[in-house]
Design an enzyme around this catalytic site. Structure first.
Site, short mmCIF file in Angstrom:
data_model
loop_
_atom_site.label_atom_id
_atom_site.label_comp_id
_atom_site.label_asym_id
_atom_site.label_seq_id
_atom_site.Cartn_x
_atom_site.Cartn_y
_atom_site.Cartn_z
N LYS A 170 5.84 11.11 -11.70
CA LYS A 170 4.99 10.35 -12.61
C LYS A 170 5.53 8.92 -12.70
CE LYS A 170 3.02 13.59 -15.94
NZ LYS A 170 2.96 13.92 -17.39
N GLU A 219 14.66 15.24 -25.01
CA GLU A 219 13.98 15.79 -23.84
C GLU A 219 14.71 17.03 -23.31
OE1 GLU A 219 11.13 15.00 -22.66
OE2 GLU A 219 10.70 12.89 -23.06
N ARG A 247 0.82 -1.23 0.00
CA ARG A 247 0.00 0.00 0.00
C ARG A 247 0.84 1.27 0.00
NH1 ARG A 247 -3.53 -3.21 3.43
NH2 ARG A 247 -5.41 -3.71 2.23
N GLU A 273 -0.56 17.74 -12.71
CA GLU A 273 -0.78 18.04 -14.12
C GLU A 273 -2.22 18.47 -14.40
OE1 GLU A 273 -0.37 15.75 -18.30
OE2 GLU A 273 1.37 15.54 -17.02
N HIS A 299 11.75 6.25 -27.25
CA HIS A 299 10.85 7.30 -26.75
C HIS A 299 11.31 8.69 -27.18
CE1 HIS A 299 8.25 9.65 -24.17
NE2 HIS A 299 9.30 10.21 -23.62
N LYS A 304 12.05 21.53 -14.53
CA LYS A 304 10.95 20.62 -14.22
C LYS A 304 10.50 20.76 -12.77
CE LYS A 304 9.11 16.07 -14.97
NZ LYS A 304 9.26 14.75 -15.64
N ASN A 319 4.62 18.08 -21.90
CA ASN A 319 4.30 17.05 -22.89
C ASN A 319 4.43 17.55 -24.33
OD1 ASN A 319 3.46 14.82 -21.12
ND2 ASN A 319 1.83 16.21 -20.51
N HIS A 362 4.76 15.12 -27.19
CA HIS A 362 4.48 13.77 -26.69
C HIS A 362 3.17 13.19 -27.22
CE1 HIS A 362 7.80 14.69 -24.11
NE2 HIS A 362 7.70 13.56 -23.45
N ARG A 388 1.73 21.98 -16.00
CA ARG A 388 2.63 20.84 -16.16
C ARG A 388 2.41 20.13 -17.50
NH1 ARG A 388 4.20 16.02 -11.78
NH2 ARG A 388 5.66 14.97 -13.18
N HIS A 431 3.85 9.71 -28.58
CA HIS A 431 3.28 8.50 -27.98
C HIS A 431 2.49 7.69 -29.01
CE1 HIS A 431 3.45 10.08 -23.55
NE2 HIS A 431 4.62 9.72 -24.03
#
Length: 369
Positions: free
Chosen positions: A147, A189, A125, A240, A269, A230, A248, A251, A244, A255
């Site tokens: 993330k 990036e 948990r 986000e 990537h 960042k 992306n 992206h 934020r 993606h």
């Protein structure tokens, strides 16, 4: 001794943490972890490639500091970032009898960082974890901000959680072992941060790119500047819900391209992000928002860095525009069916645009093929 050249603080109140950047940080990981997390045991999650190159260094450091540890070694590659990989990571944590108060160490690139962080967020948990990124992409982006997650057959990073690390240890020496293609992938990036809202950084990268690739002082400075950028964004918008999303840039297209190529070595990537950033600027120019010459300047810089910049650069070709649009429609930035894109008014002038017409995106992709 480690040479901590740069320190970036991520000020998130009780969940604040430091990013320590320097040469041979792995050798000093034991003393650093012993001081910050006394009495804990550590579960190291890594992949087969990183295990050969970096794991012995970390084990030696933990042993010297008399820290208990277990190792969970997973297959390398994007395909590991799915349900089977997550199950192996969580079961490994439990099999090692790590307690809730112990820590997971993510030793590897973006795949391992995302996967190990997500495993830590759900094992018992919720357990704390430390990011030890070994790729450029992970050091400048995925290891910072919390993330975590895995891919789905429906798209990339659709399953996960926000789970901040307790510490990030970025060892610059690990970058010396990267294949040129992997380093270039991470560099996409780096460029992204300049294109979002820091044109001076992009111009600096144009001057310093060769030094960064050669491993000069500019490399560490570039990584620190990306992490600081960042960190500022994460502090302002951790989950986000607003700004934020600017991180992306490129992206949404990228993606979709990764999904179309099966998350395989056909397209890394950062390579997808590289093409995606050029497409985002090109689409913005098509809409009359940005000067078209900026698209050419960005593409030239990325191409000189060894990155693909057009759809035709993808080995083996692509599926239909319809399949790309289906992937875009599953993107996490879709809201009630409306497409949200990060568009731009020029270098360093990105913004969030909601309600982009799918027909316009589809027509643009058709023209770019």
């Amino acid at each position: 001794m480690a040479d901590i050249a740069h320190k970036v603080h991520v000020a998130l109140g009780e969940r604040a943490y430091d990013i320590l950047i320097g040469d041979r940080v792995i050798e000093e990981a034991g003393p650093i972890l012993a001081e910050r997390f006394p009495g804990r045991r550590f579960g190291i999650i890594t992949d087969e490639n990183v295990a050969k190159a970096q794991l012995p260094r970390l084990i030696a450091s933990l042993d010297a500091a008399r820290l208990g540890h277990s190792e969970i070694v997973l297959p390398a590659g994007e395909s590991t970032k799915g349900w089977p990989g997550l199950q192996a990571a969580v079961e490994g944590i439990l099999a090692a009898r790590l307690e809730r108060g112990d820590l997971v160490i993510a030793l590897g690139g973006g795949v391992i960082g995302d996967l190990a962080g997500f495993a830590a967020s759900i094992a018992r948990r919720g357990m704390d974890f430390v990011q030890m990124p070994t790729s450029l992409l992970a050091q400048v982006d995925s290891s910072v901000g919390g993330k975590t997650g895995i891919n789905s057959s429906h798209g990339k990073n659709l399953i996960g959680a926000f789970h901040q690390p307790r510490l990030v240890l970025a060892d610059l020496s690990t970058l010396d072992t990267l294949a040129p293609r992997q380093f270039a992938s991470g560099y996409a990036e780096v460029v992204k941060y300049g294109l979002i809202d820091d044109e001076d950084f992009f111009f600096w990268l144009e001057e310093k790119r060769e030094e960064i690739f050669a491993g000069g002082p500019a490399r560490g400075e570039a990584i620190a500047r990306c992490c600081a950028h960042k960190a500022r964004v994460v502090i302002e918008d951790e989950k986000e819900l607003g700004v934020r999303a600017l991180l992306n840039l490129g992206h949404t297209f990228g993606h979709a391209l990764e999904k179309d190529t099966g998350y395989s070595d056909r397209l890394l990537h950062g390579e997808g992000v590289s093409i995606g950033m050029v497409l985002a600027h090109g689409f913005s120019a098509r809409l009359g928002l940005a000067p078209s010459q900026d698209t050419g300047r960005i593409a030239a810089h990325l191409k000189n860095a060894g990155l693909p910049t057009i759809l035709g650069d993808i080995e083996g070709g692509l599926g239909s525009t319809e399949s790309l649009m289906a992937a875009i429609a599953q993107d996490k930035k879709v809201s009630r069916g409306a497409l949200t894109f990060i568009l731009t008014r020029g270098i360093g002038k990105a913004f969030i645009e909601k309600g982009v017409a799918p027909e316009a995106v589809s027509a643009f992709l058709d023209d770019m093929r």
